[in-house]
Design a protein around this motif. Structure first.
Motif, PDB file in Angstrom:
ATOM      1  N   ALA A  59      -4.132   8.471   5.738  1.00 42.08           N
ATOM      2  CA  ALA A  59      -3.998   7.333   4.825  1.00 42.08           C
ATOM      3  C   ALA A  59      -2.891   6.389   5.304  1.00 42.08           C
ATOM      4  O   ALA A  59      -3.050   5.162   5.296  1.00 42.08           O
ATOM      5  N   VAL A  60      -1.771   6.975   5.734  1.00 38.37           N
ATOM      6  CA  VAL A  60      -0.659   6.152   6.233  1.00 38.37           C
ATOM      7  C   VAL A  60      -1.088   5.407   7.487  1.00 38.37           C
ATOM      8  O   VAL A  60      -0.811   4.213   7.644  1.00 38.37           O
ATOM      9  N   ARG A  61      -1.781   6.110   8.376  1.00 36.21           N
ATOM     10  CA  ARG A  61      -2.250   5.462   9.599  1.00 36.21           C
ATOM     11  C   ARG A  61      -3.161   4.283   9.268  1.00 36.21           C
ATOM     12  O   ARG A  61      -3.090   3.226   9.905  1.00 36.21           O
ATOM     13  N   GLY A  62      -3.984   4.450   8.248  1.00 36.25           N
ATOM     14  CA  GLY A  62      -4.869   3.353   7.856  1.00 36.25           C
ATOM     15  C   GLY A  62      -4.113   2.139   7.363  1.00 36.25           C
ATOM     16  O   GLY A  62      -4.560   1.001   7.557  1.00 36.25           O
ATOM     17  N   HIS A  63      -2.953   2.366   6.741  1.00 38.83           N
ATOM     18  CA  HIS A  63      -2.155   1.251   6.240  1.00 38.83           C
ATOM     19  C   HIS A  63      -1.284   0.613   7.325  1.00 38.83           C
ATOM     20  O   HIS A  63      -1.051  -0.591   7.304  1.00 38.83           O
ATOM     21  N   VAL A  64      -0.797   1.440   8.250  1.00 43.95           N
ATOM     22  CA  VAL A  64       0.258   0.992   9.164  1.00 43.95           C
ATOM     23  C   VAL A  64      -0.249   0.650  10.561  1.00 43.95           C
ATOM     24  O   VAL A  64       0.282  -0.263  11.212  1.00 43.95           O
ATOM     25  N   ALA A  65      -1.273   1.348  11.058  1.00 41.90           N
ATOM     26  CA  ALA A  65      -1.705   1.139  12.441  1.00 41.90           C
ATOM     27  C   ALA A  65      -2.105  -0.311  12.700  1.00 41.90           C
ATOM     28  O   ALA A  65      -1.773  -0.885  13.737  1.00 41.90           O
ATOM     29  N   GLY A  66      -2.808  -0.927  11.747  1.00 39.97           N
ATOM     30  CA  GLY A  66      -3.235  -2.310  11.945  1.00 39.97           C
ATOM     31  C   GLY A  66      -2.080  -3.268  12.121  1.00 39.97           C
ATOM     32  O   GLY A  66      -2.119  -4.167  12.967  1.00 39.97           O
ATOM     33  N   LEU A  67      -1.010  -3.077  11.340  1.00 38.04           N
ATOM     34  CA  LEU A  67       0.127  -3.994  11.459  1.00 38.04           C
ATOM     35  C   LEU A  67       0.862  -3.780  12.780  1.00 38.04           C
ATOM     36  O   LEU A  67       1.425  -4.728  13.349  1.00 38.04           O
ATOM     37  N   LEU A  68       0.845  -2.531  13.291  1.00 36.80           N
ATOM     38  CA  LEU A  68       1.435  -2.301  14.611  1.00 36.80           C
ATOM     39  C   LEU A  68       0.670  -3.072  15.677  1.00 36.80           C
ATOM     40  O   LEU A  68       1.271  -3.649  16.597  1.00 36.80           O
ATOM     41  N   HIS A  69      -0.646  -3.093  15.557  1.00 35.94           N
ATOM     42  CA  HIS A  69      -1.459  -3.837  16.522  1.00 35.94           C
ATOM     43  C   HIS A  69      -1.215  -5.343  16.400  1.00 35.94           C
ATOM     44  O   HIS A  69      -1.127  -6.056  17.408  1.00 35.94           O
ATOM     45  N   LEU A  70      -1.102  -5.836  15.158  1.00 37.76           N
ATOM     46  CA  LEU A  70      -0.817  -7.256  14.958  1.00 37.76           C
ATOM     47  C   LEU A  70       0.532  -7.637  15.564  1.00 37.76           C
ATOM     48  O   LEU A  70       0.679  -8.689  16.191  1.00 37.76           O
ATOM     49  N   THR A  71       1.530  -6.768  15.359  1.00 38.18           N
ATOM     50  CA  THR A  71       2.864  -7.052  15.889  1.00 38.18           C
ATOM     51  C   THR A  71       2.857  -7.061  17.406  1.00 38.18           C
ATOM     52  O   THR A  71       3.474  -7.924  18.037  1.00 38.18           O
ATOM     53  N   ALA A  72       2.154  -6.097  18.004  1.00 38.43           N
ATOM     54  CA  ALA A  72       2.066  -6.047  19.467  1.00 38.43           C
ATOM     55  C   ALA A  72       1.409  -7.312  20.006  1.00 38.43           C
ATOM     56  O   ALA A  72       1.852  -7.885  21.016  1.00 38.43           O
ATOM     57  N   ALA A  80       0.828  -1.204   0.000  1.00 39.95           N
ATOM     58  CA  ALA A  80       0.000   0.000   0.000  1.00 39.95           C
ATOM     59  C   ALA A  80       0.865   1.257   0.000  1.00 39.95           C
ATOM     60  O   ALA A  80       0.564   2.236  -0.698  1.00 39.95           O
ATOM     61  N   MET A  81       1.947   1.236   0.770  1.00 44.95           N
ATOM     62  CA  MET A  81       2.828   2.392   0.818  1.00 44.95           C
ATOM     63  C   MET A  81       3.566   2.574  -0.505  1.00 44.95           C
ATOM     64  O   MET A  81       3.813   3.707  -0.933  1.00 44.95           O
ATOM     65  N   ARG A  82       3.915   1.486  -1.155  1.00 42.57           N
ATOM     66  CA  ARG A  82       4.533   1.602  -2.482  1.00 42.57           C
ATOM     67  C   ARG A  82       3.562   2.268  -3.455  1.00 42.57           C
ATOM     68  O   ARG A  82       3.969   3.054  -4.315  1.00 42.57           O
ATOM     69  N   GLY A  83       2.284   1.940  -3.316  1.00 48.12           N
ATOM     70  CA  GLY A  83       1.278   2.581  -4.145  1.00 48.12           C
ATOM     71  C   GLY A  83       1.221   4.076  -3.893  1.00 48.12           C
ATOM     72  O   GLY A  83       1.044   4.871  -4.830  1.00 48.12           O
TER      73      GLY A  83
END
Length: 213
Positions: free
Chosen positions: A184-197, A91-94
């Motif tokens: 937009a960045v938060r929408g792409h990245v916040a979820g993966l931070l939660h998954l990692t935690a 998503a960030m590459r996009g």
């Protein structure tokens, strides 16, 4: 890429992690042997994570394969997190390929690089868990090896979490994050931070169970 993503079912179909010596009584009671009990097992472990609802939603589909094994649950959590980081990277590459202001484009490029590092570290985490799992299945696991591998997994996953945080930090200023870019960045990245935690919580809880008395 296919090797790591495809290894989820391979890892969950065998011992892919630590031979757990003991399990809290409450979790043992929740585990049982049936499909419903497997779901209860996942839910009980997810209750101890930072984002229990997300944990249950992302890991309950693997309840049957996980059974009542914290090691397999940890493997599933790491693989789900790896998939999440890969999706965020794409998503960030996009976004980089889109029309962003120069400062935002630079921050997005840095974010792609950081997330790429996170993918590498999470891949190492999955491979380390797989190595310990293979040794456990063959009866070759040793406490020292187990501890080293789990500590390595926690280090790599923690570094991946830091990379995600740094990616978000790059869009704090208005020059990079204005015009809806930050959201937009938060929408792409916040979820993966939660998954990692969540994955870190599960690996940490499993490590506590396998610690020597």
């Amino acid at each position: 890429m296919a090797r790591t993503v495809g290894c989820l079912w391979l890892l969950l179909s065998c011992w892919c992690g630590l031979a757990v010596a003991a399990r809290p009584a409450a979790l043992s009671a929740a585990a049982g042997t049936g499909g419903g009990n497997n779901a209860s097992f996942v839910r009980a472990w997810c209750a101890g994570t930072e984002y229990p609802a997300l944990c249950d939603a992302t890991l309950s589909p693997y309840a049957a394969a996980v059974g009542d094994s914290p090691a397999r649950l940890a493997c599933a959590a790491l693989n789900v997190t790896l998939a999440g980081v890969r999706n965020a990277t794409a998503a960030m590459r996009g976004m980089v390929a889109g029309r962003l202001p120069p400062v935002a484009a630079e921050a997005a490029g840095d974010c792609v690089s950081m997330l790429g590092d996170a993918v590498g570290m999470l891949r190492q985490s999955v491979e380390a868990m797989a190595q310990v799992g293979a040794e456990a299945e063959q009866g070759h696991s040793q406490e020292r090896t187990v501890r080293f591998q789990v500590d390595s997994v926690r280090t790599w996953a923690s570094a991946a979490l830091t990379d995600g945080d740094m990616c978000m930090e790059g869009f704090r200023g208005e020059a990079a994050g204005g015009g809806g870019v930050r959201e937009a960045v938060r929408g792409h990245v916040a979820g993966l931070l939660h998954l990692t935690a969540n994955a870190l919580c599960i690996v940490g809880a499993m490590a506590n169970e396998t610690a020597p008395p």
